[in-house]
Write a protein that holds these residues in place. Structure first.
Motif, PDB file in Angstrom:
ATOM      1  N   PHE A  73      -4.609  -0.053  -8.497  1.00  0.00           N
ATOM      2  CA  PHE A  73      -4.283  -1.189  -7.623  1.00  0.00           C
ATOM      3  C   PHE A  73      -4.404  -0.786  -6.151  1.00  0.00           C
ATOM      4  O   PHE A  73      -4.909  -1.553  -5.324  1.00  0.00           O
ATOM      5  N   TYR A  74      -3.934   0.413  -5.838  1.00  0.00           N
ATOM      6  CA  TYR A  74      -4.010   0.904  -4.458  1.00  0.00           C
ATOM      7  C   TYR A  74      -5.458   0.962  -3.980  1.00  0.00           C
ATOM      8  O   TYR A  74      -5.782   0.523  -2.869  1.00  0.00           O
ATOM      9  N   LEU A 123       0.832  -1.203   0.000  1.00  0.00           N
ATOM     10  CA  LEU A 123       0.000   0.000   0.000  1.00  0.00           C
ATOM     11  C   LEU A 123       0.868   1.255   0.000  1.00  0.00           C
ATOM     12  O   LEU A 123       0.579   2.226  -0.718  1.00  0.00           O
ATOM     13  N   GLY A 124       1.924   1.259   0.807  1.00  0.00           N
ATOM     14  CA  GLY A 124       2.819   2.413   0.854  1.00  0.00           C
ATOM     15  C   GLY A 124       3.548   2.633  -0.450  1.00  0.00           C
ATOM     16  O   GLY A 124       3.767   3.772  -0.874  1.00  0.00           O
ATOM     17  N   LEU A 125       3.926   1.536  -1.101  1.00  0.00           N
ATOM     18  CA  LEU A 125       4.618   1.653  -2.382  1.00  0.00           C
ATOM     19  C   LEU A 125       3.708   2.247  -3.443  1.00  0.00           C
ATOM     20  O   LEU A 125       4.093   3.183  -4.163  1.00  0.00           O
ATOM     21  N   ALA A 147     -18.318   3.178  -1.122  1.00  0.00           N
ATOM     22  CA  ALA A 147     -18.924   3.012  -2.448  1.00  0.00           C
ATOM     23  C   ALA A 147     -18.283   1.921  -3.280  1.00  0.00           C
ATOM     24  O   ALA A 147     -18.872   1.479  -4.273  1.00  0.00           O
ATOM     25  N   GLY A 148     -17.073   1.493  -2.922  1.00  0.00           N
ATOM     26  CA  GLY A 148     -16.363   0.513  -3.737  1.00  0.00           C
ATOM     27  C   GLY A 148     -15.448   1.200  -4.741  1.00  0.00           C
ATOM     28  O   GLY A 148     -15.717   2.335  -5.172  1.00  0.00           O
ATOM     29  N   PRO A 149     -14.361   0.560  -5.137  1.00  0.00           N
ATOM     30  CA  PRO A 149     -13.383   1.192  -6.027  1.00  0.00           C
ATOM     31  C   PRO A 149     -13.909   1.462  -7.428  1.00  0.00           C
ATOM     32  O   PRO A 149     -13.476   2.406  -8.082  1.00  0.00           O
ATOM     33  N   GLN A 150     -14.842   0.639  -7.930  1.00  0.00           N
ATOM     34  CA  GLN A 150     -15.338   0.863  -9.289  1.00  0.00           C
ATOM     35  C   GLN A 150     -16.103   2.167  -9.380  1.00  0.00           C
ATOM     36  O   GLN A 150     -15.895   2.971 -10.279  1.00  0.00           O
ATOM     37  N   THR A 151     -17.033   2.387  -8.447  1.00  0.00           N
ATOM     38  CA  THR A 151     -17.783   3.650  -8.428  1.00  0.00           C
ATOM     39  C   THR A 151     -16.871   4.819  -8.113  1.00  0.00           C
ATOM     40  O   THR A 151     -16.959   5.879  -8.744  1.00  0.00           O
ATOM     41  N   ALA A 152     -15.960   4.648  -7.152  1.00  0.00           N
ATOM     42  CA  ALA A 152     -15.055   5.738  -6.782  1.00  0.00           C
ATOM     43  C   ALA A 152     -14.195   6.167  -7.962  1.00  0.00           C
ATOM     44  O   ALA A 152     -13.897   7.357  -8.125  1.00  0.00           O
ATOM     45  N   THR A 161      -1.449   6.285 -12.740  1.00  0.00           N
ATOM     46  CA  THR A 161      -2.866   5.914 -12.746  1.00  0.00           C
ATOM     47  C   THR A 161      -3.056   4.436 -12.455  1.00  0.00           C
ATOM     48  O   THR A 161      -3.952   4.044 -11.693  1.00  0.00           O
ATOM     49  N   ILE A 162      -2.220   3.598 -13.043  1.00  0.00           N
ATOM     50  CA  ILE A 162      -2.300   2.157 -12.791  1.00  0.00           C
ATOM     51  C   ILE A 162      -1.976   1.861 -11.323  1.00  0.00           C
ATOM     52  O   ILE A 162      -2.638   1.030 -10.683  1.00  0.00           O
TER      53      ILE A 162
END
Length: 299
Positions: A170-171, A75-77, A250-255, A165-166
């Motif tokens: 993942f984060y 996560l930090g990376l 909300a979940g990552p897809q909506t966010a 962005t990628i």
């Protein structure tokens, strides 16, 4: 996770794009004052100092952080070591407009990452919402005249923004997968500190490499100091707090669709600094982007 998108959650997810837009503008302004990896390291070092009084227990020997060090190292990376470092590196050769253009692909990377790596399903509604939001971004970039898109030119810095962005996709997906004990997430300061401990180490390593291998530099003065205050308190602390909580709700897809507000906010901030009156296409873009968010988040 994956609750219905409430007004409060929408506000949480709208704050980070506003701060990210300001971050892109400020990063471009100070590109001649400080090297990108060094800027990222100083930013997170200051954020660490500000946050330490509120979350010092997370770095104590008895902290639950150490039992989950592998997760927090990643996560930090991704969120601290890579994302903003790549963005500041991109702003050395690319403009804020181009950076926000590349960053507007975030919803697509969110959907792809979730499908390929986290077993999430992509619905037709989400794809349609992504198309609406992308159309809104193109309205801002073209200023309502589609032929202006042909004048846009990508430079090597845009590749760095794509990597950023990628990394953020993942984060965000990792944020939505809660595996650490509740104590580590008991409040936002503790959870961000857990990421920052390892992210700061990554940032320091990247900055050290920059000074060893490149012509790194830093020119201290009030302009750089003011920029550091903003990117520390705003994009570093407040934006991460709002984004982390919004992703959990909300979940990552909506966010991910909210990231498309960044180019619109960047255009409005630029207009404010230049004294220009917002045009009709800003309103049209806002309707399309918000429409994409609404469509993608409906059940």
């Amino acid at each position: 996770m994956q609750q219905r998108l409430s007004p409060g959650t929408a506000l949480l997810l709208a704050v980070p794009p506003l701060l990210w837009a300001g971050n892109a503008v400020v990063g471009r302004v100070v590109r001649d004052l400080v090297s990108p990896m060094t800027l990222n390291f100083i930013r997170w070092l200051l954020a660490f100092i500000v946050l330490l009084p509120f979350a010092a227990s997370m770095i104590s020997p008895k902290s639950p952080l150490w039992a989950h060090w592998k997760r927090f190292t990643v996560l930090g990376l991704l969120g601290i070591g890579c994302y903003n470092a790549f963005q500041y590196l991109a702003l050395q050769t690319s403009t804020p407009v181009n950076v926000t253009l590349v960053g507007s692909s975030m919803p697509l990377w969110m959907l792809a990452t979730g499908t390929l790596c986290f077993g999430a399903k992509v619905t037709a509604r989400q794809l349609f919402g992504a198309a609406l939001s992308m159309l809104g971004v193109l309205f801002v970039l073209s200023r309502g005249h589609w032929e202006q898109l042909a004048a846009l030119r990508l430079v090597p810095g845009d590749l760095y923004m794509m990597l950023a962005t990628i990394s953020w996709a993942f984060y965000s997906w990792m944020l939505s997968r809660t595996t650490e004990p509740a104590e580590a997430r008991r409040d936002w300061a503790s959870f961000l500190m857990a990421q920052m401990v390892f992210g700061l180490a990554w940032s320091a390593a990247f900055a050290a490499g920059e000074w060893s291998l490149t012509d790194a530099h830093i020119d201290w003065g009030w302009p750089l100091a003011a920029a550091l205050v903003f990117i520390t308190l705003g994009p570093a602390l407040l934006a991460y707090r709002c984004w982390g909580l919004g992703v959990q709700r909300a979940g990552p897809q909506t966010a991910g669709f909210f990231s498309n507000l960044t180019p619109l906010f960047a255009a409005l901030l630029s207009a404010a600094f230049l004294g220009e009156v917002p045009q009709w296409f800003h309103g049209a873009a806002f309707i399309l982007i918000v429409g994409g968010i609404w469509v993608s988040s409906r059940r």
